[in-house]
Design a protein around this motif. Structure first.
Motif, PDB file in Angstrom:
ATOM      1  N   THR A  87       9.510 -10.962  -2.213  1.00 28.71           N
ATOM      2  CA  THR A  87       8.112 -10.668  -1.914  1.00 28.71           C
ATOM      3  C   THR A  87       7.997  -9.238  -1.429  1.00 28.71           C
ATOM      4  N   SER A  88       6.839  -8.651  -1.609  1.00 28.17           N
ATOM      5  CA  SER A  88       6.633  -7.250  -1.252  1.00 28.17           C
ATOM      6  C   SER A  88       6.407  -7.099   0.245  1.00 28.17           C
ATOM      7  N   LEU A  89       6.846  -5.949   0.773  1.00 23.53           N
ATOM      8  CA  LEU A  89       6.597  -5.560   2.159  1.00 23.53           C
ATOM      9  C   LEU A  89       5.998  -4.156   2.148  1.00 23.53           C
TER      10      LEU A  89
ATOM     11  N   LEU B 291      -0.783   2.178   3.155  1.00 23.43           N
ATOM     12  CA  LEU B 291      -1.690   2.147   2.017  1.00 23.43           C
ATOM     13  C   LEU B 291      -1.186   3.078   0.926  1.00 23.43           C
ATOM     14  N   ASN B 292      -1.492   2.744  -0.325  1.00 22.21           N
ATOM     15  CA  ASN B 292      -1.017   3.568  -1.435  1.00 22.21           C
ATOM     16  C   ASN B 292      -1.501   5.006  -1.334  1.00 22.21           C
ATOM     17  N   GLN B 293      -2.706   5.210  -0.792  1.00 18.93           N
ATOM     18  CA  GLN B 293      -3.260   6.556  -0.686  1.00 18.93           C
ATOM     19  C   GLN B 293      -2.475   7.425   0.304  1.00 18.93           C
TER      20      GLN B 293
ATOM     21  N   SER C  49       2.850  -8.852  -8.407  1.00 18.45           N
ATOM     22  CA  SER C  49       1.808  -9.482  -9.206  1.00 18.45           C
ATOM     23  C   SER C  49       0.417  -8.936  -8.876  1.00 18.45           C
ATOM     24  N   LEU C  50       0.291  -8.288  -7.710  1.00 16.58           N
ATOM     25  CA  LEU C  50      -0.996  -7.726  -7.288  1.00 16.58           C
ATOM     26  C   LEU C  50      -1.128  -6.244  -7.621  1.00 16.58           C
ATOM     27  N   GLY C  51      -0.079  -5.655  -8.180  1.00 16.50           N
ATOM     28  CA  GLY C  51      -0.143  -4.250  -8.549  1.00 16.50           C
ATOM     29  C   GLY C  51       0.916  -3.424  -7.832  1.00 16.50           C
ATOM     30  N   TRP C  52       0.766  -2.102  -7.914  1.00 12.10           N
ATOM     31  CA  TRP C  52       1.730  -1.180  -7.328  1.00 12.10           C
ATOM     32  C   TRP C  52       1.572  -1.129  -5.807  1.00 12.10           C
ATOM     33  N   TYR C  53       2.702  -0.926  -5.121  1.00 14.62           N
ATOM     34  CA  TYR C  53       2.692  -0.780  -3.665  1.00 14.62           C
ATOM     35  C   TYR C  53       3.860   0.117  -3.258  1.00 14.62           C
ATOM     36  N   PHE C  54       3.809   0.613  -2.029  1.00 12.80           N
ATOM     37  CA  PHE C  54       4.860   1.484  -1.494  1.00 12.80           C
ATOM     38  C   PHE C  54       5.506   0.793  -0.298  1.00 12.80           C
TER      39      PHE C  54
ATOM     40  N   PRO D 128      14.706  -1.407  -0.898  1.00 15.34           N
ATOM     41  CA  PRO D 128      13.540  -0.647  -1.373  1.00 15.34           C
ATOM     42  C   PRO D 128      12.813  -1.401  -2.471  1.00 15.34           C
ATOM     43  N   ALA D 129      11.545  -1.116  -2.650  1.00 17.10           N
ATOM     44  CA  ALA D 129      10.712  -1.896  -3.558  1.00 17.10           C
ATOM     45  C   ALA D 129      11.118  -1.755  -5.021  1.00 17.10           C
ATOM     46  N   ASN D 130      11.853  -0.691  -5.376  1.00 17.85           N
ATOM     47  CA  ASN D 130      12.204  -0.478  -6.778  1.00 17.85           C
ATOM     48  C   ASN D 130      13.529  -1.122  -7.170  1.00 17.85           C
ATOM     49  N   VAL D 131      14.152  -1.883  -6.275  1.00 20.31           N
ATOM     50  CA  VAL D 131      15.428  -2.543  -6.577  1.00 20.31           C
ATOM     51  C   VAL D 131      15.179  -3.806  -7.382  1.00 20.31           C
TER      52      VAL D 131
END
Length: 306
Positions: A115-117, A121-123, A141-146, A167-170
């Motif tokens: 799950t994402s952590l 905010l993306n901005q 599933s909800l889109g891009w995040y950092f 990290p999120a890109n793993v």
């Protein structure tokens, strides 16, 4: 979760942990001051963990408005909020060890998911300095995040067996071999874990990887019990939802990497204290009946095709 029961459990752990911790520390010739804090380690850990089962969404409000107002009789030596934030860093390693002791029992039925952590905010991702060169971009599933990913393995009772933060890109498949070293039986996952190499690696560890298939893949036969348990994979998604919305392991107000880790680990510990965890409610009789059905060829062929 009762405050007194939580404190007793944590205090028993700390009384044993601190003795072993002092013996394992490397000795140096430098003179160091060993000044005692107003709050002992068990009190700091208890306050941190209890926050994740409270109705507060902000730790500062929880500490200043709730702890300092209603818990002063339990913790007579409370410090200021700024001082407590400094003390949180000293609780990171003990919290990690305590979570290790709170792991569930390996029953042979395991579910894996990530799950994402999000950490901001993306901005504001390009302006984030706290997690520079640590966090990364990922897509859920909800889109891009950092931010990061929490990889989780649970049993059929909703108990946490293993976890890892990356990290999120793993890739979801990368941490699985490390997380499953002490597991056996069957591991159920979604399409993101499809890998022939990973299947063979886990099979050598006495662990069978079972996943759903993609649209361009051929249907395959499987035992009836595996097909039913694979459909129950949403159990781990419920656990992820509770970790993020009840235990509050995710927020975008972190000011240090250490406090981010303390927040995540304490939230997972708080989840282990839930009286009612998401569960499949399977009994031994249910499992035996499903395994017996696998010996009926007509039922197996009719129901085990994905």
């Amino acid at each position: 979760m009762e405050l007194e029961k939580l404190f007793c459990d944590v205090d028993d752990f700390c009384s044993d942990f601190e003795k072993k911790w002092q013996r394992e520390l490397l000795a140096t010739s430098d003179r160091k001051r060993h000044k005692k804090f107003n709050l002992c380690l068990s009190e700091v850990m208890t306050i941190i963990i209890y926050f994740h089962q409270s109705s507060y969404r902000n730790f500062k409000d929880y500490y200043t408005k709730h702890v300092c107002t209603f818990f002063d009789k339990y913790f007579p030596n409370l410090v200021s909020y700024n001082r407590f934030v400094e003390l949180k860093k000293s609780a990171l390693i003990p919290l990690c060890w305590y979570l290790h002791l709170r792991r569930g029992q390996n029953t042979g039925i395991n579910f894996v998911d990530s799950t994402s952590l999000e950490i901001c905010l993306n901005q504001r991702a390009k302006r984030n300095r706290v997690f520079k060169e640590l966090a990364n971009w990922g897509k859920s599933s909800l889109g891009w995040y950092f931010g990061f990913k929490l990889h989780l393995i649970i049993n059929e009772f909703g108990e946490i067996l293993s976890f890892m933060i990356t990290p999120a890109n793993v890739d979801d498949r990368k941490p699985v071999p490390e997380m499953t070293k002490n597991l056996f039986g069957k591991l159920f996952g979604d399409r993101g874990y499809i890998s022939h190499k990973l299947f063979e690696l886990l099979f050598q560890q006495n662990l069978q990887l079972i996943t759903t298939i993609k649209k361009n893949m051929k249907n395959r036969l499987m035992p009836l019990i595996d097909k039913i348990l694979l459909r129950k994979r949403s159990l781990i998604e419920t656990v992820n939802d509770q970790l993020k919305n009840i235990s509050q392991i995710q927020h975008t107000r972190h000011r240090s990497v250490c406090n981010f880790m303390v927040n995540v680990i304490a939230g997972i510990i708080a989840y282990t204290y839930q009286d009612k965890k998401p569960s499949l409610n399977l009994t031994i009789e249910d499992l035996d009946s499903l395994q017996e059905a696998d010996f009926l060829p007509d039922q197996t062929l009719a129901l085990a095709i994905i």
